[in-house]
Enzyme design. Structure first.
Site, PDB file in Angstrom:
ATOM      1  N   GLU A  29       0.827  -1.199   0.000  1.00 26.11           N
ATOM      2  CA  GLU A  29       0.000   0.000   0.000  1.00 26.11           C
ATOM      3  C   GLU A  29       0.867   1.258   0.000  1.00 26.11           C
ATOM      4  OE1 GLU A  29      -3.248   0.179  -0.203  1.00 26.11           O
ATOM      5  OE2 GLU A  29      -3.654  -1.977  -0.066  1.00 26.11           O
ATOM      6  N   ASN A  61     -11.996   4.510  -7.318  1.00 28.33           N
ATOM      7  CA  ASN A  61     -12.104   5.378  -6.136  1.00 28.33           C
ATOM      8  C   ASN A  61     -11.686   6.799  -6.494  1.00 28.33           C
ATOM      9  OD1 ASN A  61     -12.865   3.193  -4.380  1.00 28.33           O
ATOM     10  ND2 ASN A  61     -10.731   2.517  -4.485  1.00 28.33           N
ATOM     11  N   TYR A  75      -3.101   5.825 -22.279  1.00 28.42           N
ATOM     12  CA  TYR A  75      -3.801   5.423 -21.060  1.00 28.42           C
ATOM     13  C   TYR A  75      -3.293   6.265 -19.899  1.00 28.42           C
ATOM     14  CZ  TYR A  75      -5.526   2.840 -17.072  1.00 28.42           C
ATOM     15  OH  TYR A  75      -6.157   2.509 -15.901  1.00 28.42           O
ATOM     16  N   GLU A  95       0.020  -1.611 -10.992  1.00 25.09           N
ATOM     17  CA  GLU A  95      -0.416  -2.319 -12.203  1.00 25.09           C
ATOM     18  C   GLU A  95      -1.006  -1.367 -13.245  1.00 25.09           C
ATOM     19  OE1 GLU A  95      -3.977  -1.526  -9.953  1.00 25.09           O
ATOM     20  OE2 GLU A  95      -2.066  -2.417  -9.319  1.00 25.09           O
TER      21      GLU A  95
END
Length: 360
Positions: free
Chosen positions: A135, A196, A242, A256
């Site tokens: 994290e 999110n 992207y 990722e």
């Protein structure tokens, strides 16, 4: 007294042969009855004396609690069978705590209270406790209470004791330097998959500025256009670019979003996250576009439009695929097995006196 002033005794060839013969006679007795006590004491003080021996024994890694409650099979010689890492034993039975060389604690479960550190158990001498987290620092909670507890860190950071990135580059085997054709079905300039969405995040602010200049196709829970895993890469492949925007700006935090979403879909990643240098350290040159390379988001948008209209310049962002391929890390067992491959080179007496300061 200096080394040059030490008196040296030179043995004659006859005396040398006698000493050698005596040693060879004593050696079998030592092997049968054990080494003299003084020898064992010396090797205890000098652990390097047994380094070759210790590197050939099994290293036992105990995972105290499976990350996010999702367990994997540990049957057989997992590290060797799956990853060709020898002499590595993965276990998750807490009863094996006294014999474990390394005990791994995943931070998320500590934060949520699903697991507690076994501070009430007598800790075997030489056992190392490892703190593991993938994290971003902002999500790791209060680490001040873990001062002087952990001996090892396992994170995506390049300066961690065990570095476990979300992905990495591997050299391609000789394939005649063939590269997959870049998909010709590009129908969108840029796309973004986000679940999110938080308006205060830097990525959200950049996105708001960018759509004032260029169109961006957005998918994910945020827009209620969810993509099943089977449709993720095919959908992104229809975009020239992207937006590999990380939700947190932190050292080496490259997820990722770059390795899978962009690189494996053949869309050029526009990255936002750690500094440019962190990306250059792990990603192929001329394979991504960093937001910080532009004076303004408006300038970034103009560059994307120009690049999409120039097929030759655009294709150069894929030349890295001649020599490199992307490997994703998704299996916790592989991350744990990696401990064994570095175990003997790690410092034996290391302790993180201020884990909070190191993480942040």
């Amino acid at each position: 007294m200096g080394c040059d002033n030490i008196k040296r005794t030179v043995l004659s060839p006859t005396k040398t042969r006698r000493l050698l013969l005596s040693f060879l006679c004593i050696l079998p007795l030592c092997l049968l009855n054990g080494w003299p006590r003084g020898f064992m004491a010396w090797t205890a003080i000098n652990p390097s004396a047994f380094r070759d021996w210790s590197s050939s024994r099994n290293v036992t890694i105990l995972l105290w609690y499976w990350p996010y409650g999702r367990s994997f099979s540990l049957k057989g010689d997992v590290c060797w069978d799956l990853y060709r890492i020898p002499r590595c034993r993965l276990v998750d039975q807490r009863s094996l705590f006294p014999s474990a060389d390394v005990v791994v604690f995943h931070n998320t479960e500590l934060v949520l209270g699903r697991q507690k550190l076994p501070v009430d158990l007598p800790r075997p001498q030489g056992q190392r406790w490892a703190w593991m987290s993938l994290e971003a620092p902002v999500n790791n909670g209060n680490l001040c209470k873990y001062a002087n507890i952990f001996n090892m860190t396992i994170t995506f950071r390049r300066d961690a004791d065990i570095t476990v990135p979300y992905g990495e580059l591997l050299p391609k085997e000789a394939e005649g330097h063939l590269v997959e054709d870049i998909p010709a079905n590009k129908s969108f300039l840029a796309c973004w998959v986000v679940s999110n969405y938080r308006s205060h995040q830097k990525r959200s602010k950049v996105y708001k500025e960018l759509i004032a200049t260029v169109p961006v196709k957005v998918y994910g829970r945020y827009t209620k256009k969810r993509l099943p895993s089977s449709a993720l890469l095919p959908t992104i492949s229809r975009c020239y670019f992207y937006l590999a925007f990380e939700n947190t700006v932190a050292k080496d935090y490259i997820t990722e979003k770059l390795w899978r979403n962009a690189y494996q879909s053949d869309a050029v990643p526009v990255v936002l996250g750690p500094p440019l240098g962190d990306y250059k350290a792990v990603a192929p040159p001329n394979s991504f576009i960093h937001v910080n390379e532009f004076a303004s988001v408006k300038d970034l948008g103009k560059y994307l439009q120009e690049l999409a209209g120039d097929k030759e310049r655009y294709s150069k962002y894929f030349t890295w695929k001649h020599e490199w391929k992307v490997k994703l890390y998704t299996d916790w067992r592989e991350r744990l097995c990696k401990i064994c491959s570095q175990y003997n080179s790690l410092p034996q007496e290391k302790v993180y006196s201020d884990l909070e300061a190191w993480v942040n």
